[in-house]
Design an enzyme around this catalytic site. Sequence first.
Site, PDB file in Angstrom:
ATOM      1  N   SER A 130       0.828  -1.200   0.000  1.00 33.40           N
ATOM      2  CA  SER A 130       0.000   0.000   0.000  1.00 33.40           C
ATOM      3  C   SER A 130       0.864   1.252   0.000  1.00 33.40           C
ATOM      4  O   SER A 130       1.973   1.264   0.548  1.00 33.40           O
ATOM      5  CB  SER A 130      -0.845  -0.020   1.276  1.00 33.40           C
ATOM      6  OG  SER A 130      -1.390   1.246   1.521  1.00 33.40           O
ATOM      7  N   TYR A 154      -1.838  -1.193  10.955  1.00 29.74           N
ATOM      8  CA  TYR A 154      -2.131  -1.722   9.611  1.00 29.74           C
ATOM      9  C   TYR A 154      -0.939  -1.475   8.681  1.00 29.74           C
ATOM     10  O   TYR A 154      -0.447  -2.401   8.019  1.00 29.74           O
ATOM     11  CB  TYR A 154      -3.388  -1.055   9.038  1.00 29.74           C
ATOM     12  CG  TYR A 154      -3.527  -1.233   7.540  1.00 29.74           C
ATOM     13  CD1 TYR A 154      -3.868  -2.466   7.006  1.00 29.74           C
ATOM     14  CD2 TYR A 154      -3.285  -0.174   6.658  1.00 29.74           C
ATOM     15  CE1 TYR A 154      -3.976  -2.645   5.625  1.00 29.74           C
ATOM     16  CE2 TYR A 154      -3.392  -0.338   5.284  1.00 29.74           C
ATOM     17  CZ  TYR A 154      -3.729  -1.572   4.776  1.00 29.74           C
ATOM     18  OH  TYR A 154      -3.826  -1.739   3.415  1.00 29.74           O
ATOM     19  N   LYS A 158       2.066  -3.977   6.596  1.00 28.00           N
ATOM     20  CA  LYS A 158       2.503  -3.932   5.189  1.00 28.00           C
ATOM     21  C   LYS A 158       4.026  -3.820   5.121  1.00 28.00           C
ATOM     22  O   LYS A 158       4.677  -4.515   4.335  1.00 28.00           O
ATOM     23  CB  LYS A 158       1.845  -2.761   4.448  1.00 28.00           C
ATOM     24  CG  LYS A 158       0.338  -2.875   4.293  1.00 28.00           C
ATOM     25  CD  LYS A 158      -0.071  -4.075   3.464  1.00 28.00           C
ATOM     26  CE  LYS A 158      -1.571  -4.200   3.281  1.00 28.00           C
ATOM     27  NZ  LYS A 158      -1.985  -5.520   2.776  1.00 28.00           N
TER      28      LYS A 158
END
Length: 350
Positions: A130, A154, A158
């Site tokens: 992302s 979050y 990644k």
Amino acid sequence: MISKTVLVTGGAGYIGTHTVLQLLLAGFKTVVVDNFDNSSDVAIRRVKELAGEFGNNLSFHKADLRDRDALEQIFVSTKFDAVIHFAGLKAVGESVQKPLLYYNNNLNGTITLLEVMAAHGCKKLVFSSSATVYGWPKEVPCTEEFPLSAANPYGRTKLIIEEICRDVYNSEQDWKIILLRYFNPVGAHPSGYIGEDPRGIPNNLMPFVQQVAVGRRPTLTVFGNDYNTIDGTGVRDFIHVVDLAYGHIAALLKLDESNIGCEVYNLGTGKGTSVLEMVRAFEQASGKKIPLLMAGRRPGDAEIVYASTEKAERELNWKAKYGIDEMCRDQWNWASKNPYGYGSEEDSTD
Ligand code: NAD
Ligand code: UFG
């Protein structure tokens, strides 16, 4: 016609369904594994229907990636040429409230997947990373070499998974791994038959706008109008989900080239659009007025984020085709045909 077999984790989700459809239409045999944590079997059924005769090349397993025995069974029953790994939890705010849930799901799911892949000699992977890994970039457009950071659990999952993939490749160089850093996926398949269907209150701009347009929510809260941008609101690189889906086919083709190692590519349009510009484009496309409430900045948000698309254009031979008008047209087509997503008004948590 390609006759390869691809495992798609999280293939019942928003980006997964659009990608699975393009894979089928391109001639891939496609196996989806998903636990329906944020999706439903209706989505898979619709993909199958949209794919017509190619729908026969789709099969589905309801399983959690962390269930090693279930994953083993899937790899025993089918020999995969490659894996596209979408499965993960993605709500930034929830990841701050429940970090262990995010680390458990996203990291353990990925580690189990990599272990089972290695055990079965399947060493080609495309992973959904992302643009969140660029944090608040010092300048734009963001190139793949920019320094990386994480503003929440979050985003940290990644970053960690990207590092895990690099380590795995460094340890065994027969792995071929592509890390795709998506910018802001929006829109839906032009049929209006599949699209994004978030559970609960949407975190992201366009799902929220869509729910205001269909009357499920009264106003859109705009988080910050004092940024140093064209109209004071945040600027993002919105990309049509169908373009994004094609990016995965391009990545799969790239994996067939020799010695690509572990490579990272941005998938964006290279264009920045402000929140208000996007809202206006959606109003145009839908003919609906979106009432706005101006509010303070959302913690952790960056001011301006858009992609450098050069590396993907040069090395993947891929470039986004659609602009924001098409994104909004297709988003509205999906929303107006499915105001409650794949469910019904009674199922909704409004
Ligand atoms: P989504 O929630 O619609 O799809 C993810 C799917 O994974 C869901 O169907 C969910 O049920 C499934 N899943 C989650 N954990 C699982 C597990 N342990 N086992 C099996 N299935 C599991 O999300 P999306 O928007 O399609 O995103 C796909 C991927 O792309 C995610 O990894 C996400 O972090 C990443 N990504 C998304 C965006 C975005 O804005 N949509 C941006 C950048 C990156
Ligand atoms: N915004 C609003 N109101 C809302 C929702 C969003 O004003 O109700 C604004 C945000 O403040 C931001 C812009 O709209 O300025 C875009 O916000 P999104 O939440 O749609 O997208 P982000 O860029 O913050 O983050 C998204 C995903 C991340 C992902 C990132 C990059 O949530 O998971 O894109 O791909 F990492």
